[in-house]
Design a protein around this motif. Structure first.
Motif, PDB file in Angstrom:
ATOM      1  N   ILE A 173       0.898  -1.110   0.124  1.00 17.35           N
ATOM      2  CA  ILE A 173      -0.196   0.009  -0.001  1.00 17.35           C
ATOM      3  C   ILE A 173       1.178   1.325  -0.101  1.00 17.35           C
ATOM      4  O   ILE A 173       1.806   1.415   0.718  1.00 17.35           O
ATOM      5  CB  ILE A 173      -0.974  -0.099   1.156  1.00 17.35           C
ATOM      6  CG1 ILE A 173      -1.643  -1.069   1.275  1.00 17.35           C
ATOM      7  CG2 ILE A 173      -1.571   1.274   1.390  1.00 17.35           C
ATOM      8  CD1 ILE A 173      -2.507  -1.558   2.434  1.00 17.35           C
ATOM      9  N   PRO A 174       0.376   2.120  -0.995  1.00 15.41           N
ATOM     10  CA  PRO A 174       1.352   3.410  -0.695  1.00 15.41           C
ATOM     11  C   PRO A 174       1.330   4.259   0.450  1.00 15.41           C
ATOM     12  O   PRO A 174       0.296   4.271   1.086  1.00 15.41           O
ATOM     13  CB  PRO A 174       0.676   4.355  -2.031  1.00 15.41           C
ATOM     14  CG  PRO A 174      -0.705   3.718  -2.199  1.00 15.41           C
ATOM     15  CD  PRO A 174      -0.561   2.313  -1.839  1.00 15.41           C
ATOM     16  N   THR A 175       2.314   5.064   0.595  1.00 16.45           N
ATOM     17  CA  THR A 175       2.598   5.774   2.026  1.00 16.45           C
ATOM     18  C   THR A 175       1.367   6.849   1.881  1.00 16.45           C
ATOM     19  O   THR A 175       0.581   7.048   2.796  1.00 16.45           O
ATOM     20  CB  THR A 175       3.773   6.640   1.842  1.00 16.45           C
ATOM     21  OG1 THR A 175       4.723   5.576   1.935  1.00 16.45           O
ATOM     22  CG2 THR A 175       4.006   7.323   3.301  1.00 16.45           C
ATOM     23  N   LEU A 176       1.181   7.805   0.899  1.00 13.66           N
ATOM     24  CA  LEU A 176       0.168   8.622   0.851  1.00 13.66           C
ATOM     25  C   LEU A 176      -1.220   8.146   0.803  1.00 13.66           C
ATOM     26  O   LEU A 176      -1.545   7.441  -0.073  1.00 13.66           O
ATOM     27  CB  LEU A 176       0.595   9.602  -0.226  1.00 13.66           C
ATOM     28  CG  LEU A 176      -0.589  10.787  -0.473  1.00 13.66           C
ATOM     29  CD1 LEU A 176      -0.492  11.825   0.768  1.00 13.66           C
ATOM     30  CD2 LEU A 176      -0.065  11.639  -1.892  1.00 13.66           C
ATOM     31  N   ASN A 177      -2.134   8.676   1.528  1.00 10.74           N
ATOM     32  CA  ASN A 177      -3.521   8.548   1.447  1.00 10.74           C
ATOM     33  C   ASN A 177      -4.290   9.942   1.747  1.00 10.74           C
ATOM     34  O   ASN A 177      -4.531  10.104   3.035  1.00 10.74           O
ATOM     35  CB  ASN A 177      -4.021   7.343   2.433  1.00 10.74           C
ATOM     36  CG  ASN A 177      -5.257   7.118   2.084  1.00 10.74           C
ATOM     37  OD1 ASN A 177      -6.278   7.756   1.827  1.00 10.74           O
ATOM     38  ND2 ASN A 177      -5.702   5.932   2.647  1.00 10.74           N
ATOM     39  N   SER A 178      -4.385  10.736   0.678  1.00  6.09           N
ATOM     40  CA  SER A 178      -4.915  11.873   1.008  1.00  6.09           C
ATOM     41  C   SER A 178      -6.232  11.900   1.532  1.00  6.09           C
ATOM     42  O   SER A 178      -6.740  12.852   2.479  1.00  6.09           O
ATOM     43  CB  SER A 178      -4.982  12.558  -0.492  1.00  6.09           C
ATOM     44  OG  SER A 178      -3.850  12.618  -1.005  1.00  6.09           O
ATOM     45  N   GLN A 179      -7.196  11.029   1.344  1.00  2.02           N
ATOM     46  CA  GLN A 179      -8.627  10.862   1.722  1.00  2.02           C
ATOM     47  C   GLN A 179      -8.426  10.699   3.288  1.00  2.02           C
ATOM     48  O   GLN A 179      -9.156  11.298   4.023  1.00  2.02           O
ATOM     49  CB  GLN A 179      -9.177   9.904   1.004  1.00  2.02           C
ATOM     50  CG  GLN A 179      -9.947  10.227  -0.150  1.00  2.02           C
ATOM     51  CD  GLN A 179     -10.677   8.836  -0.733  1.00  2.02           C
ATOM     52  OE1 GLN A 179     -10.055   7.796  -0.640  1.00  2.02           O
ATOM     53  NE2 GLN A 179     -11.842   9.151  -1.212  1.00  2.02           N
TER      54      GLN A 179
END
Ligand SMILES: C=C(O[C@@H]1C=C(C(=O)O)C=C[C@H]1O)C(=O)O
Length: 95
Positions: A41-47
């Protein structure tokens, strides 16, 4: 103690609590890094970041304080992503 010294003493106690809570938060985000690494899973999760910002400000009445806390939490989350990326790099899989 003068009024100023008393208030600064209170700030010092508050700062210690903030630092301990931040350390606790970084412990959790390090655990999240391990899960992300395991599950790709990518580091960034803007939501998720938007949800965090809503939760930390939703009960504040003063908009100016809300704005300040939003900025502080954006910085905290930036540090959290930096920390996660460093941990992921260490195991050779930056995301
Ligand atoms: C901790 C996470 O990773 C990142 C950092 C966040 C945070 O510090 O709260 C929130 C979302 C992600 O951009 C997460 O996905 O929950």
């Amino acid at each position: 103690m003068t009024d100023l010294e008393q208030l600064r003493w209170q700030i010092d106690q508050t700062d210690k609590e903030i630092a301990e809570l931040l350390k606790e938060r970084f412990d959790f985000t390090a655990m999240i890094a391990a899960v992300k690494d395991r599950d790709g899973i990518p580091t960034l999760n803007s939501q998720r970041e938007d949800v965090v910002l809503t939760k930390v400000t939703e009960n504040l009445r003063d908009p100016q304080v809300g704005k300040a806390i939003t900025e502080i939490f954006k910085k905290i989350m930036d540090e959290s992503k930096k920390q996660q990326n460093q941990l992921l790099n260490r195991v050779g899989e930056a995301k």
